[in-house]
Motif scaffolding. Structure first.
Motif, short mmCIF file in Angstrom:
data_model
loop_
_atom_site.label_atom_id
_atom_site.label_comp_id
_atom_site.label_asym_id
_atom_site.label_seq_id
_atom_site.Cartn_x
_atom_site.Cartn_y
_atom_site.Cartn_z
N VAL A 78 0.89 -1.15 0.06
CA VAL A 78 -0.02 -0.06 -0.10
C VAL A 78 1.00 1.12 -0.07
O VAL A 78 2.11 1.23 0.32
CB VAL A 78 -1.08 0.02 1.36
CG1 VAL A 78 -2.04 -1.16 1.14
CG2 VAL A 78 -0.10 -0.11 2.73
N PRO A 79 0.21 2.42 -0.28
CA PRO A 79 1.12 3.68 -0.06
C PRO A 79 2.03 3.79 1.15
O PRO A 79 1.46 3.16 2.42
CB PRO A 79 0.31 4.77 -0.22
CG PRO A 79 -0.86 4.15 -1.34
CD PRO A 79 -1.11 2.73 -0.69
N THR A 80 3.13 4.53 1.14
CA THR A 80 4.07 4.69 2.37
C THR A 80 3.33 5.19 3.52
O THR A 80 3.31 4.42 4.94
CB THR A 80 5.06 5.55 2.11
OG1 THR A 80 5.78 4.81 0.99
CG2 THR A 80 6.04 5.67 3.07
N TYR A 81 2.14 6.17 3.45
CA TYR A 81 1.49 6.63 4.71
C TYR A 81 0.61 5.60 5.40
O TYR A 81 0.25 5.88 6.46
CB TYR A 81 0.93 7.87 4.20
CG TYR A 81 -0.64 7.74 3.54
CD1 TYR A 81 -1.43 7.61 4.25
CD2 TYR A 81 -0.32 7.62 2.22
CE1 TYR A 81 -2.97 7.32 3.50
CE2 TYR A 81 -1.65 7.32 1.49
CZ TYR A 81 -2.73 7.36 2.21
OH TYR A 81 -3.74 6.83 1.51
N LEU A 82 0.44 4.42 4.49
CA LEU A 82 -0.59 3.61 5.28
C LEU A 82 0.26 2.31 6.11
O LEU A 82 -0.13 1.30 6.58
CB LEU A 82 -1.53 3.01 4.31
CG LEU A 82 -2.39 3.91 3.63
CD1 LEU A 82 -3.36 3.16 2.47
CD2 LEU A 82 -3.39 4.22 4.83
N HIS A 83 1.58 2.21 5.55
CA HIS A 83 2.34 1.13 6.31
C HIS A 83 2.22 0.75 7.71
O HIS A 83 2.02 -0.24 8.12
CB HIS A 83 3.83 1.23 5.88
CG HIS A 83 4.36 1.19 4.23
ND1 HIS A 83 5.41 1.05 3.99
CD2 HIS A 83 3.40 0.93 3.17
CE1 HIS A 83 5.37 1.07 2.63
NE2 HIS A 83 4.22 0.77 2.12
N GLU A 84 2.42 1.73 8.53
CA GLU A 84 2.13 1.62 10.09
C GLU A 84 0.81 1.03 10.38
O GLU A 84 0.89 0.04 10.95
CB GLU A 84 2.47 2.93 10.85
CG GLU A 84 2.41 2.67 12.31
CD GLU A 84 2.59 3.74 13.28
OE1 GLU A 84 2.52 3.66 14.35
OE2 GLU A 84 2.50 4.88 12.47
N GLU A 85 -0.32 1.59 9.82
CA GLU A 85 -1.59 0.98 10.11
C GLU A 85 -1.78 -0.38 9.85
O GLU A 85 -2.06 -1.19 10.43
CB GLU A 85 -2.52 2.12 9.64
CG GLU A 85 -4.05 1.55 9.61
CD GLU A 85 -5.08 2.49 8.87
OE1 GLU A 85 -5.96 1.96 8.38
OE2 GLU A 85 -4.42 3.36 8.36
N VAL A 86 -1.31 -0.82 8.42
CA VAL A 86 -1.48 -2.01 8.20
C VAL A 86 -0.62 -3.09 8.65
O VAL A 86 -1.33 -4.10 9.25
CB VAL A 86 -1.39 -1.92 6.55
CG1 VAL A 86 -1.35 -3.41 5.92
CG2 VAL A 86 -2.58 -1.32 5.97
N ALA A 87 0.60 -2.67 8.88
CA ALA A 87 1.62 -3.51 9.37
C ALA A 87 1.29 -3.86 11.10
O ALA A 87 1.33 -5.10 11.32
CB ALA A 87 2.95 -2.88 9.58
N LEU A 88 0.69 -2.78 11.79
CA LEU A 88 0.47 -3.23 13.00
C LEU A 88 -0.65 -4.03 13.23
O LEU A 88 -0.72 -4.70 14.29
CB LEU A 88 0.24 -1.68 13.69
CG LEU A 88 1.37 -0.81 14.19
CD1 LEU A 88 0.96 0.43 14.78
CD2 LEU A 88 2.33 -1.66 14.90
N ALA A 89 -1.73 -3.78 12.37
CA ALA A 89 -2.87 -4.66 12.60
C ALA A 89 -2.42 -6.20 12.15
O ALA A 89 -2.82 -7.30 12.67
CB ALA A 89 -3.97 -4.34 11.40
N LEU A 90 -1.57 -6.23 11.33
CA LEU A 90 -0.88 -7.81 10.79
C LEU A 90 -0.26 -8.29 11.97
O LEU A 90 -0.37 -9.45 12.32
CB LEU A 90 -0.18 -7.70 9.52
CG LEU A 90 -1.00 -7.35 8.19
CD1 LEU A 90 -0.06 -7.07 7.25
CD2 LEU A 90 -1.77 -8.53 7.86
N ALA A 91 0.54 -7.45 12.64
CA ALA A 91 1.37 -7.93 13.70
C ALA A 91 0.46 -8.22 14.97
O ALA A 91 0.59 -9.35 15.40
CB ALA A 91 2.33 -6.93 14.43
N ALA A 92 -0.56 -7.36 15.20
CA ALA A 92 -1.64 -7.83 16.42
C ALA A 92 -2.27 -9.28 15.94
O ALA A 92 -2.53 -9.95 16.98
CB ALA A 92 -2.57 -6.62 16.40
N ALA A 93 -2.75 -9.54 14.84
CA ALA A 93 -3.20 -10.70 14.44
C ALA A 93 -2.19 -12.06 14.21
O ALA A 93 -2.68 -13.10 13.93
CB ALA A 93 -3.83 -10.52 13.14
#
Length: 338
Positions: A78-93
Motif C-alpha cells: 500500500v502507499p507509504t503513509y498506510l504502512h504503519e496502520e496496516v503492519a500493526l494490524a497484521l502484527a496484532a493478528a
C-alpha cells in the motif's frame, strides 16, 4: 529479528495475503504465485483491482478482511503513509509480514512497527529489492571474501525521468532509500554522518533531486546522486578499495572489476604512496534471476526458519533515520551525526 517463536513448518506451503494491488502489488502477486512453497490465497485493496491481479480471488476491502482469510503471512504494498496502520494490524493478528520499502512514513513510525513484530516473535521484513540484484549480491560476496581489500568509498547514481506512480513522497524516501540501504549492507556498517542538498524543480511539494554524502561507522565514505529529472536512466554502484573498484550496473545486472595497475616501480622510487593506475578489467558472468523472485524466496525461507537474506525491520528503521537526516541536513545546511 526477535525469537521467531512462530515460524512455519518447513516445506508446508505458506498461505500468503497481499494488500495493495497497484504498480508494485501486481508484480508481487505474479511472483508469489510463481514461488514454490507459496500460495496466494487472498488479496485486498479498497480502491479495487485496476491491473487484474486477483484473477479468481475476491478483492477484499481492507487488512481486517485479509486477516480473516486465514493467512500465514502478508505482503504489504500500500502507499507509504498506510504502512504503519496496516503492519500493526497484521502484527496484532500474528501474521508474518514483509512491508514494501520504506518500512513506514517516518523513522518513529517504523520503530513502532519493528517493535511490534519483535514483541510478537514474528518474522518481519522490508522489501528492499535492490539487495537481490545479481550484480550487488556478487559485489557484496566478493568484498566479503576480501577481493577488494580494505573498502575506501561507495558511490551510487540513481537517475532517470519522473515516474507518474509516486504521489506521497519525494525522491529521497522513494529512491535514495534504496541506495542508503544497499550501501550499509554492502559495507556491513551503519551510517555515522550525512549531509544533503535537494532541489524542487518540477513544481511539486516534494524534492526531486538530491546529492548526499556521508561516512559509515567503519570509516567508508559514501555519496549518492539521485533524481527524477534526468533524461538518462542510470543505476550504478561503485565500491573503491585498496585493490581496485567494483562497478555494478543494476539496470543490466552486470558486475565489473577494474584492478589497480602494477605501480611497484613507482613505489620502489618513492617512500610514500603516490596513487594507482588503471589495470585489467574483468566483467563477471552472472546468473540473472529476477530480484523480486529472489526476495520472495528469502521471505519464504525466513518463514520456514531457514537461513535467509531478508532485510530486517531494524535495518529498515536505520535506513529511514538516515533518510530523515539527509532531509534535515538539506533544510538546515548542516551535517547531521546519527
Amino acid at each position: 529479528m526477535g525469537q521467531r517463536t512462530s515460524v512455519l513448518p518447513e516445506g508446508r506451503p505458506v498461505r500468503m495475503g497481499l494488500i495493495g494491488l497497484g504498480s508494485m502489488g501486481r508484480h508481487h502477486a505474479r511472483v508469489i504465485r510463481e514461488v514454490e512453497g507459496m500460495e496466494l490465497v487472498a488479496v485486498a485493496d479498497p480502491h479495487g483491482d485496476k491491473h487484474g491481479v486477483a484473477k479468481d480471488l475476491e478483492v477484499l476491502a481492507d487488512v481486517e478482511a485479509l486477516i480473516g482469510a486465514g493467512i500465514d503471512a502478508a505482503m504489504v504494498a500500500v502507499p507509504t503513509y498506510l504502512h504503519e496502520e496496516v503492519a500493526l494490524a497484521l502484527a496484532a493478528a500474528g501474521v508474518h509480514t514483509m512491508v514494501e520499502k520504506p518500512i513506514a512514513a517516518t523513522a518513529e513510525s517504523g520503530q513502532r512497527v519493528a517493535e511490534a513484530f519483535e514483541a510478537a516473535g514474528l518474522v518481519g521484513a522490508v522489501g528492499y529489492v535492490e539487495r537481490c540484484n545479481p550484480a550487488l549480491l556478487e559485489m557484496r560476496r566478493r568484498i566479503e571474501a576480501g577481493e577488494l581489500g580494505e573498502v575506501y568509498q561507495i558511490t551510487t547514481s540513481r537517475q532517470g525521468p519522473f515516474p507518474g506512480r509516486i504521489a506521497d513522497v519525494g525522491v529521497v524516501k522513494d529512491l535514495a532509500t534504496h541506495d542508503i540501504d544497499l550501501t550499509a549492507w554492502i559495507a556491513q556498517s551503519p551510517y555515522e554522518q550525512v549531509a544533503g542538498q535537494v532541489t524542487h524543480r518540477s513544481g511539486r511539494e516534494h524534492e526531486d533531486m538530491v546529492v548526499a554524502t556521508g561516512r559509515l561507522a567503519n570509516g567508508v565514505i559514501v555519496s549518492h546522486t539521485v533524481n527524477w529529472l534526468s533524461p538518462m536512466k542510470v543505476r550504478q554502484t561503485v565500491a573503491t578499495g585498496e585493490k581496485g573498484a567494483f562497478v555494478a550496473n543494476t539496470l543490466t545486472g552486470d558486475l565489473t572489476f577494474v584492478a589497480n595497475g602494477d605501480v611497484r616501480s613507482e613505489w620502489d622510487r618513492a617512500s610514500h604512496f603516490r596513487g594507482v593506475s588503471e589495470g585489467d578489467s574483468t566483467r563477471y558472468a552472472l546468473s540473472r534471476r529476477e530480484p523480486l523472485r529472489v526476495e520472495q524466496e528469502s521471505f519464504r525461507d525466513a518463514l520456514w526458519g531457514r537461513p535467509s537474506q531478508i532485510v530486517s525491520m531494524a535495518e529498515g528503521v536505520h535506513t529511514l533515520q538516515v533518510v530523515e537526516a539527509v532531509l534535515e541536513s538539506a533544510a538546515t545546511g548542516t551535517t547531521i551525526t546519527l
